[in-house]
Each structure stands twice: as C-alpha cells, then as structure tokens.
Design a protein around this motif. Structure first.
Motif, short mmCIF file in Angstrom:
data_model
loop_
_atom_site.label_atom_id
_atom_site.label_comp_id
_atom_site.label_asym_id
_atom_site.label_seq_id
_atom_site.Cartn_x
_atom_site.Cartn_y
_atom_site.Cartn_z
N PRO A 109 0.84 -1.21 0.00
CA PRO A 109 0.00 0.00 0.00
C PRO A 109 0.87 1.25 0.00
O PRO A 109 2.02 1.24 0.44
CB PRO A 109 -0.80 -0.13 1.31
N ASN A 110 0.31 2.34 -0.50
CA ASN A 110 1.04 3.61 -0.53
C ASN A 110 1.49 4.03 0.86
O ASN A 110 2.51 4.71 1.01
CB ASN A 110 0.17 4.71 -1.15
N GLU A 111 0.71 3.66 1.86
CA GLU A 111 1.02 4.06 3.22
C GLU A 111 1.82 2.99 3.98
O GLU A 111 1.77 2.94 5.21
CB GLU A 111 -0.26 4.41 3.98
N LEU A 112 2.58 2.19 3.27
CA LEU A 112 3.44 1.22 3.95
C LEU A 112 4.31 1.88 5.02
O LEU A 112 4.49 1.30 6.10
CB LEU A 112 4.31 0.48 2.94
N PRO A 113 4.87 3.09 4.80
CA PRO A 113 5.68 3.71 5.86
C PRO A 113 4.93 3.90 7.17
O PRO A 113 5.55 3.93 8.24
CB PRO A 113 6.09 5.05 5.24
N LEU A 114 3.62 4.06 7.11
CA LEU A 114 2.82 4.16 8.33
C LEU A 114 3.04 2.92 9.19
O LEU A 114 3.15 3.00 10.42
CB LEU A 114 1.35 4.33 7.95
N HIS A 115 3.11 1.77 8.54
CA HIS A 115 3.33 0.51 9.26
C HIS A 115 4.78 0.35 9.68
O HIS A 115 5.09 0.03 10.83
CB HIS A 115 2.92 -0.67 8.38
N THR A 116 5.67 0.54 8.72
CA THR A 116 7.07 0.20 8.98
C THR A 116 7.72 1.13 9.99
O THR A 116 8.57 0.70 10.78
CB THR A 116 7.88 0.21 7.67
N GLU A 117 7.29 2.40 10.01
CA GLU A 117 7.90 3.31 10.98
C GLU A 117 7.46 2.96 12.40
O GLU A 117 8.24 3.09 13.35
CB GLU A 117 7.54 4.76 10.64
N VAL A 118 6.22 2.53 12.56
CA VAL A 118 5.77 2.05 13.87
C VAL A 118 6.59 0.84 14.29
O VAL A 118 7.09 0.76 15.42
CB VAL A 118 4.28 1.72 13.87
N LEU A 119 6.74 -0.13 13.37
CA LEU A 119 7.48 -1.34 13.70
C LEU A 119 8.96 -1.07 13.96
O LEU A 119 9.59 -1.73 14.80
CB LEU A 119 7.32 -2.37 12.58
N ARG A 120 9.53 -0.10 13.26
CA ARG A 120 10.92 0.28 13.51
C ARG A 120 11.09 0.91 14.90
O ARG A 120 12.12 0.73 15.56
CB ARG A 120 11.40 1.28 12.45
N THR A 121 10.09 1.67 15.31
CA THR A 121 10.21 2.50 16.51
C THR A 121 9.71 1.81 17.77
O THR A 121 10.30 1.97 18.85
CB THR A 121 9.42 3.81 16.31
N ARG A 122 8.64 1.04 17.64
CA ARG A 122 7.98 0.46 18.80
C ARG A 122 8.25 -1.05 18.86
O ARG A 122 7.56 -1.84 18.21
CB ARG A 122 6.48 0.73 18.73
#
Length: 245
Positions: A85-98
């Motif tokens: 999805p276009n908003e993949l960074p929404l997911h990956t940044e959460v997973l990177r950070t949390r």
C-alpha cells in the motif's frame, strides 16, 4: 526462522482482521490495511493487486511478505502485479520505533473522523459497557493533526511521534492507526475506539455533555483477562463474518 506454515497462518489471520474491520464499518470499500511483524526486517501486509475486491473480501492471497522498504520479502511475494500500500511507511515506521508492537492496523472509521473534527476527543465516557475500551481511553488517545496520506518516512515519523507510547492514534481528517502485540488486539482496540466515537457523537447530538467516568468507578472495573477480552471477543468477531463468507 518463520516457516511457510506459520506465514500462511498469519496471512489468514490478517485476512480475517481486514474483514472484521470492514464488517464493523471501520474500513469501507478498498481503503485500509493491516500488517504484522515477521522477524526483525520483514512484515506481512495487505497489498494492492489486480484481484483485490475491498477489505470485506480480503483473502490470504492479498497478504504479502515484504521488507521494511517495501521490497519482496521472499520468492514471488509481489509477483503478478502486487504492490505494498502507498502508506506502507505508516506501518514500517511504527514497527521500527515500537519494539512492543507486532501488528499495525490502519482504518478509516467515519465516526472517529467525525468526532475528532467536531472537537470530541476519545475519552473514558463509558464504564463496564466496554472495559478494555474504557481503560484505553483513560490512558489517552492522541491525535496526529495532519490530514495527509502517510506515504513516506518523514510523515510516518510525525505520526509515530504523535502516537508516542500509546496503542492508538487518531489521524485528523483521515482515520486511525491502532497497534498491538497481535492482530486480534490491534483490531479490537480499533473497534473500541470507534465505539466510543460513535457514542460520543450520539451524546453530543442529543444535547448531552460528555463526562469522564469518575476515578472511583474506573478503579472498580475488573480485568476480565485475555481469554475473555481477546479470545472470546475474537471468536465473536469471526462469527459475525459468517453471512459474508
């Protein structure tokens, strides 16, 4: 190392989660997605493709393994025209950070959007009506104040900063992002926030004043445990899907 069988089980769970969101009215049409962490550098996520039919009709075939930059996470994972999805960074940044988060849900609940735009925050206005939801609201549900498509790491980092250490963040004019240690937990949290938003709008429309649950009442609410709050609740959500299978 995650086995193929374990991946298939998780694909099916994410697929069910997407259909629960749609059946509950949190993700109408083709918008919204769920991801789940697979090891340190990969995730399964609902992708866009030539055969997708919207969240209510999500199947495990819509769920693909990618790395944190959106590249295929295994042989053939994005073959046949599939893409994250276009908003993949929404997911990956959460997973990177949390590191405490294993699942990310992004949905567009109309009631959550409307309540926020009306100036109604998600607050612990209820009690035993929804104990997990009350406890979540009592801890605070922050708002990311930009109505943008969270399409890159810069915007995703802003959203994650707004989320902080909380499990859910409202996205102004957009929807919400919900997190959890499992698909079930993240989806049920989104359902609870949507329920409180709906009730808040109903109270406001009826001319009432939203009032937080008193501390003494909040202290009386028991923790009914994961078997009831997650397992039983999830079986109910799946049972609600039976007419649309």
């Amino acid at each position: 190392m995650t086995t193929a069988t374990e991946l298939d089980t998780l694909r099916a769970l994410i697929s069910d989660g997407c259909r629960v969101l749609a059946a509950r009215g949190l993700a109408d049409g083709i918008l919204g997605h769920i991801s789940a962490r697979v090891g340190a550098e990969r995730l399964l996520v609902r992708c866009r493709g030539p055969r997708e039919r919207g969240l209510l009709h999500t199947t495990p075939a819509d769920i693909h393994l990618v790395d944190l930059d959106g590249r295929p996470g295994g042989p053939g994972e994005l073959a046949g025209g599939w893409r994250p999805p276009n908003e993949l960074p929404l997911h990956t940044e959460v997973l990177r950070t949390r590191t405490d988060v294993d699942t990310v849900v992004h949905a567009h609940p109309p009631a959550v959007v409307a309540a926020d735009l009306a100036g109604l925050r998600i607050r612990p206005i209820i009690g035993a009506y929804d104990i997990p939801g009350t406890r979540l609201a009592a801890g605070g549900v922050p708002v990311y104040p930009r109505g943008v498509l969270v399409r890159d790491r810069r915007l995703a980092a802003e959203m994650v900063a707004a989320l902080g250490s909380r499990p859910v963040v409202v996205l102004r004019g957009h929807g919400l992002t919900s997190t959890g240690q499992s698909v079930q937990e993240a989806v049920l949290r989104a359902v609870s926030v949507d329920g409180i938003a709906r009730l808040s709008l109903d109270v406001a429309q009826a001319g009432g004043v939203l009032t937080d649950l008193p501390d003494e009442d909040l202290a009386e609410l028991p923790d009914l445990g994961g078997t009831f709050n997650l397992d039983t609740a999830w079986r109910h959500e799946l049972a609600r899907l039976e007419p649309v299978r």
